[in-house]
Design a protein around this motif. Sequence first.
Motif, PDB file in Angstrom:
ATOM      1  N   CYS B  62       0.819  -1.217   0.000  1.00 44.57           N
ATOM      2  CA  CYS B  62       0.000   0.000   0.000  1.00 44.57           C
ATOM      3  C   CYS B  62       0.853   1.266   0.000  1.00 44.57           C
ATOM      4  N   GLY B  63       2.049   1.186   0.537  1.00 42.51           N
ATOM      5  CA  GLY B  63       2.940   2.341   0.500  1.00 42.51           C
ATOM      6  C   GLY B  63       2.613   3.432   1.495  1.00 42.51           C
ATOM      7  N   SER B  64       1.855   3.126   2.541  1.00 45.80           N
ATOM      8  CA  SER B  64       1.485   4.215   3.449  1.00 45.80           C
ATOM      9  C   SER B  64       2.301   4.271   4.735  1.00 45.80           C
ATOM     10  N   CYS B  65       3.099   3.266   5.045  1.00 40.15           N
ATOM     11  CA  CYS B  65       3.772   3.247   6.349  1.00 40.15           C
ATOM     12  C   CYS B  65       5.233   3.687   6.287  1.00 40.15           C
ATOM     13  N   GLY B  66       5.583   4.474   5.269  1.00 41.65           N
ATOM     14  CA  GLY B  66       6.969   4.941   5.170  1.00 41.65           C
ATOM     15  C   GLY B  66       7.319   5.893   6.294  1.00 41.65           C
ATOM     16  N   MET B  67       8.489   5.724   6.891  1.00 40.53           N
ATOM     17  CA  MET B  67       8.982   6.641   7.921  1.00 40.53           C
ATOM     18  C   MET B  67      10.503   6.559   7.978  1.00 40.53           C
ATOM     19  N   MET B  68      11.114   7.496   8.716  1.00 44.09           N
ATOM     20  CA  MET B  68      12.563   7.446   8.879  1.00 44.09           C
ATOM     21  C   MET B  68      12.857   6.499  10.039  1.00 44.09           C
ATOM     22  N   ILE B  69      13.551   5.410   9.761  1.00 40.55           N
ATOM     23  CA  ILE B  69      13.897   4.472  10.823  1.00 40.55           C
ATOM     24  C   ILE B  69      15.412   4.495  10.960  1.00 40.55           C
ATOM     25  N   ASP B  70      15.875   4.908  12.118  1.00 35.90           N
ATOM     26  CA  ASP B  70      17.306   5.179  12.335  1.00 35.90           C
ATOM     27  C   ASP B  70      17.853   6.060  11.209  1.00 35.90           C
ATOM     28  N   GLY B  71      17.054   7.043  10.815  1.00 32.01           N
ATOM     29  CA  GLY B  71      17.516   8.025   9.845  1.00 32.01           C
ATOM     30  C   GLY B  71      17.380   7.633   8.387  1.00 32.01           C
ATOM     31  N   GLU B  72      16.917   6.409   8.107  1.00 34.50           N
ATOM     32  CA  GLU B  72      16.775   5.955   6.724  1.00 34.50           C
ATOM     33  C   GLU B  72      15.308   5.899   6.341  1.00 34.50           C
ATOM     34  N   PRO B  73      14.945   6.430   5.157  1.00 33.18           N
ATOM     35  CA  PRO B  73      13.556   6.283   4.720  1.00 33.18           C
ATOM     36  C   PRO B  73      13.249   4.803   4.465  1.00 33.18           C
ATOM     37  N   THR B  74      12.275   4.269   5.194  1.00 33.62           N
ATOM     38  CA  THR B  74      12.000   2.825   5.145  1.00 33.62           C
ATOM     39  C   THR B  74      10.506   2.590   5.302  1.00 33.62           C
ATOM     40  N   LEU B  75       9.990   1.524   4.674  1.00 33.04           N
ATOM     41  CA  LEU B  75       8.630   1.106   4.993  1.00 33.04           C
ATOM     42  C   LEU B  75       8.704   0.384   6.339  1.00 33.04           C
ATOM     43  N   SER B  76       7.912   0.825   7.308  1.00 33.33           N
ATOM     44  CA  SER B  76       8.047   0.221   8.640  1.00 33.33           C
ATOM     45  C   SER B  76       7.563  -1.230   8.644  1.00 33.33           C
ATOM     46  N   CYS B  77       6.768  -1.617   7.640  1.00 33.50           N
ATOM     47  CA  CYS B  77       6.314  -3.018   7.559  1.00 33.50           C
ATOM     48  C   CYS B  77       7.395  -3.914   6.983  1.00 33.50           C
ATOM     49  N   LYS B  78       8.469  -3.299   6.482  1.00 39.99           N
ATOM     50  CA  LYS B  78       9.535  -4.081   5.851  1.00 39.99           C
ATOM     51  C   LYS B  78      10.805  -4.021   6.694  1.00 39.99           C
ATOM     52  N   ALA B  79      10.723  -3.272   7.827  1.00 37.01           N
ATOM     53  CA  ALA B  79      11.916  -3.051   8.651  1.00 37.01           C
ATOM     54  C   ALA B  79      11.936  -4.070   9.785  1.00 37.01           C
ATOM     55  N   PHE B  80      12.604  -5.198   9.559  1.00 32.52           N
ATOM     56  CA  PHE B  80      12.629  -6.258  10.563  1.00 32.52           C
ATOM     57  C   PHE B  80      13.484  -5.865  11.761  1.00 32.52           C
ATOM     58  N   LEU B  81      12.942  -6.094  12.956  1.00 32.16           N
ATOM     59  CA  LEU B  81      13.640  -5.683  14.176  1.00 32.16           C
ATOM     60  C   LEU B  81      14.999  -6.352  14.290  1.00 32.16           C
ATOM     61  N   ARG B  82      15.112  -7.579  13.738  1.00 30.14           N
ATOM     62  CA  ARG B  82      16.383  -8.304  13.860  1.00 30.14           C
ATOM     63  C   ARG B  82      17.519  -7.575  13.135  1.00 30.14           C
ATOM     64  N   ASP B  83      17.168  -6.660  12.222  1.00 28.29           N
ATOM     65  CA  ASP B  83      18.207  -5.908  11.502  1.00 28.29           C
ATOM     66  C   ASP B  83      18.611  -4.631  12.238  1.00 28.29           C
ATOM     67  N   TYR B  84      18.012  -4.394  13.392  1.00 26.32           N
ATOM     68  CA  TYR B  84      18.307  -3.161  14.138  1.00 26.32           C
ATOM     69  C   TYR B  84      18.811  -3.492  15.538  1.00 26.32           C
ATOM     70  N   GLY B  85      19.364  -2.477  16.195  1.00 23.39           N
ATOM     71  CA  GLY B  85      19.830  -2.653  17.563  1.00 23.39           C
ATOM     72  C   GLY B  85      18.658  -2.637  18.539  1.00 23.39           C
ATOM     73  N   SER B  86      18.965  -2.501  19.828  1.00 20.96           N
ATOM     74  CA  SER B  86      17.885  -2.535  20.814  1.00 20.96           C
ATOM     75  C   SER B  86      17.241  -1.154  20.982  1.00 20.96           C
ATOM     76  N   LYS B  87      17.855  -0.145  20.369  1.00 17.49           N
ATOM     77  CA  LYS B  87      17.256   1.193  20.378  1.00 17.49           C
ATOM     78  C   LYS B  87      16.961   1.573  18.945  1.00 17.49           C
ATOM     79  N   ILE B  88      15.719   1.938  18.669  1.00 17.77           N
ATOM     80  CA  ILE B  88      15.372   2.315  17.293  1.00 17.77           C
ATOM     81  C   ILE B  88      14.706   3.679  17.305  1.00 17.77           C
TER      82      ILE B  88
END
Lengths: 115, 247
Positions: B62-88
């Motif tokens: 749908c393309g509606s959940c885009g946001m800056m995640i750790d400073g990168e433009p990302t779809l939040s539905c595609k941003a797996f927590l395992r690829d990030y640290g414990s602080k996001i």
Amino acid sequence: MAKSNKPIVWGLFAAGGTVSAFVLPALIFVTGLAVPLGIFGDDALSHERIYPFVSHWFVSLVLFGVIVLSIWHAAHRIRITLHDFGMRGDGMIGTVAYFAAGMFTLGTFFALSGM
Amino acid sequence: MSLRQIELEVLRYDPEQDDEPRFQKYSVPCQEEWVVLDALNYVKDNLDGSLSYRWSCHMAVCGSCGMMIDGEPTLSCKAFLRDYGSKIRVEPLANFPIERDLVVVLDDFMSKLKRVKPYLIPKQHKPIADGEYRQTPRQLKLYKQYTLCINCTLCYAACPQFALIPDFIGPAALALAHRYNLDSRDGGRAERQEEVASHEGIWECSFVGACSEVCPKSVDPAGAIQQMKIASTVDWYLERLMPWRNK
């Protein structure tokens, strides 16, 4: 909305990018490394040897194309890079860069046509 | 399934109450296979119902959940927590005005999209009785990649040129104009060129290429714009050197 006239400089930029990507590395290797290291012999680029070659009209034309297109490429690249670095005054930077490229073009023309 | 405690640092902003945006921290018990959107949904359902963000499909369509995640433009539905640290750190898409919290105002993008006429403008109208417009697989392949754009506007958040020049039509709208220009059934290129070949169109692009890097659908807007620059340059010279070609 009016169409932009940027194709003039962008066309030269794109053509220059292609030329400099393909030709300049070879030229740099030959004139900057191979000849100073003596790979092609001691007098590879000596005036007596190279002058008749370069002064042939076709070689002059090719050299003119390579030098001038590379310079216009550089001028536009400098303008864009300064803009990307956050420098304002794009019109002014563009004018200076293209004026310099124009002067180099004239200089190249007279240097090559005077041979 | 293992639990993992994640600290979400979310930008909050309510223009009616706050003078400026602020960060709010939430400690979220997350499943290992969650995405950032799941963590936000947990916050909304369990910790703070006032948090605002857009989402719908949870599957990068749908393309509606885009946001800056750790400073990168990302779809939040595609941003797996395992690829990030414990602080996001989660912020609204850069380069857009904030409507509220993680919701941005898209009016400017919508009006630009409309200006480039991203729809088929048939070469000639033919009655339905004459049958469909036919297209070979080769003709389809030419533009197919650009049809995958979901208007998520991550490319606008990534584009440094758009940040500097808000009037720039921008990557997604230009890539979609290119998509229709390349379509064998379409005859609207001359109309689109009025916008595309203007200063605010392709010529504001300095080919940084960040748009193509962040695109979640692997569309290549930077490539589309460069192809249009070449075509527009050819146009420019032909219009002047062969004026009899102009209608």
